[in-house]
Design a protein around this motif. Structure first.
Motif, short mmCIF file in Angstrom:
data_model
loop_
_atom_site.label_atom_id
_atom_site.label_comp_id
_atom_site.label_asym_id
_atom_site.label_seq_id
_atom_site.Cartn_x
_atom_site.Cartn_y
_atom_site.Cartn_z
N LEU A 42 -45.87 -23.15 -26.47
CA LEU A 42 -45.64 -21.99 -25.61
C LEU A 42 -44.82 -20.89 -26.29
O LEU A 42 -43.93 -21.17 -27.09
N VAL A 43 -45.15 -19.64 -25.94
CA VAL A 43 -44.42 -18.48 -26.44
C VAL A 43 -44.15 -17.54 -25.27
O VAL A 43 -45.07 -17.17 -24.55
N MET A 44 -42.87 -17.18 -25.07
CA MET A 44 -42.52 -16.18 -24.06
C MET A 44 -42.08 -14.92 -24.78
O MET A 44 -41.17 -14.96 -25.60
N LEU A 45 -42.73 -13.82 -24.46
CA LEU A 45 -42.37 -12.53 -25.05
C LEU A 45 -41.93 -11.58 -23.95
O LEU A 45 -42.54 -11.53 -22.89
N ILE A 46 -40.87 -10.85 -24.22
CA ILE A 46 -40.38 -9.81 -23.32
C ILE A 46 -40.60 -8.49 -24.04
O ILE A 46 -40.15 -8.31 -25.18
N GLN A 47 -41.30 -7.57 -23.40
CA GLN A 47 -41.60 -6.27 -23.99
C GLN A 47 -40.78 -5.20 -23.28
O GLN A 47 -41.14 -4.75 -22.20
N PRO A 48 -39.64 -4.82 -23.88
CA PRO A 48 -38.83 -3.78 -23.25
C PRO A 48 -39.56 -2.44 -23.29
O PRO A 48 -40.43 -2.21 -24.12
N ALA A 49 -39.15 -1.56 -22.42
CA ALA A 49 -39.69 -0.21 -22.40
C ALA A 49 -39.47 0.48 -23.74
O ALA A 49 -40.24 1.33 -24.15
N SER A 50 -38.42 0.04 -24.47
CA SER A 50 -38.10 0.62 -25.78
C SER A 50 -39.10 0.24 -26.85
O SER A 50 -39.16 0.86 -27.90
N GLY A 51 -39.88 -0.82 -26.62
CA GLY A 51 -40.94 -1.18 -27.55
C GLY A 51 -40.69 -2.39 -28.43
O GLY A 51 -41.62 -2.94 -28.99
N ALA A 52 -39.45 -2.85 -28.60
CA ALA A 52 -39.17 -4.00 -29.46
C ALA A 52 -39.40 -5.29 -28.70
O ALA A 52 -38.82 -5.51 -27.65
N THR A 53 -40.27 -6.15 -29.21
CA THR A 53 -40.57 -7.40 -28.52
C THR A 53 -39.50 -8.44 -28.79
O THR A 53 -39.02 -8.59 -29.90
N ILE A 54 -39.13 -9.19 -27.74
CA ILE A 54 -38.11 -10.23 -27.83
C ILE A 54 -38.76 -11.56 -27.49
O ILE A 54 -39.50 -11.67 -26.51
N THR A 55 -38.48 -12.57 -28.29
CA THR A 55 -39.01 -13.90 -28.05
C THR A 55 -37.92 -14.78 -27.45
O THR A 55 -36.82 -14.85 -27.98
N ALA A 56 -38.24 -15.45 -26.35
CA ALA A 56 -37.29 -16.35 -25.69
C ALA A 56 -37.46 -17.76 -26.24
O ALA A 56 -38.50 -18.10 -26.82
N THR A 57 -36.44 -18.58 -26.05
CA THR A 57 -36.49 -19.99 -26.44
C THR A 57 -37.15 -20.78 -25.32
O THR A 57 -36.89 -20.55 -24.15
N ILE A 58 -38.00 -21.73 -25.69
CA ILE A 58 -38.71 -22.54 -24.70
C ILE A 58 -38.49 -24.01 -25.00
O ILE A 58 -38.64 -24.46 -26.14
N THR A 59 -38.15 -24.76 -23.97
CA THR A 59 -38.07 -26.22 -24.05
C THR A 59 -39.08 -26.77 -23.07
O THR A 59 -39.07 -26.42 -21.89
N ALA A 60 -40.01 -27.59 -23.55
CA ALA A 60 -41.07 -28.12 -22.71
C ALA A 60 -41.11 -29.64 -22.83
O ALA A 60 -40.87 -30.19 -23.90
N GLY A 61 -41.42 -30.31 -21.72
CA GLY A 61 -41.42 -31.77 -21.73
C GLY A 61 -42.64 -32.39 -21.08
O GLY A 61 -43.50 -31.70 -20.55
N VAL A 62 -42.67 -33.71 -21.12
CA VAL A 62 -43.80 -34.46 -20.57
C VAL A 62 -43.78 -34.49 -19.05
O VAL A 62 -44.77 -34.87 -18.43
N THR A 63 -42.68 -34.08 -18.44
CA THR A 63 -42.56 -34.11 -16.98
C THR A 63 -43.00 -32.82 -16.32
O THR A 63 -42.75 -32.59 -15.14
#
Length: 109
Positions: A42-63
């Motif tokens: 998984l990849v979470m991207l936040i696109q600010p109005a300013s244009g620079a993309t930010i990637t969030a940290t993701i923790t995913a599990g079997v549950t």
């Protein structure tokens, strides 16, 4: 005429500027059983109005639990107001969730 709707589920996130961000999502199948999301890439991207993309940290599990997070320093480039975000499965190139990432201004410095 028929319509095929192949858009991601819309989810609006509201966040307070200057704070760390974290939220937990639970993925279940149509029977309500948790889905193993540990191999989804998984990849979470936040696109600010300013244009620079930010990637969030993701923790995913079997549950079926996915935790999305980013600290205040990482989010410093996200300006108050309406921004956009999405959550994509890199292994299938499918966007699962998308929507507004609305940031309220911080009044304390």
């Amino acid at each position: 005429m028929a319509t095929v709707d192949n858009l991601p589920t819309v989810l609006t996130i509201r966040h307070y500027a200057g704070d760390d961000f974290t939220t937990t999502l639970n993925f279940v199948d149509s029977a309500g059983v948790a889905v193993d999301v540990s191999t989804w890439g998984l990849v979470m991207l936040i696109q600010p109005a300013s244009g620079a993309t930010i990637t969030a940290t993701i923790t995913a599990g079997v549950t079926g639990t996915i935790t999305l997070s980013a600290d205040a320093a990482t989010l410093a480039g996200v300006t108050p107001g309406a921004n956009t975000w999405d959550l994509k499965r890199a292994d299938t190139n499918r966007t699962l969730l998308a929507g507004a990432f609305i940031v309220s201004p911080d009044i304390a410095t």
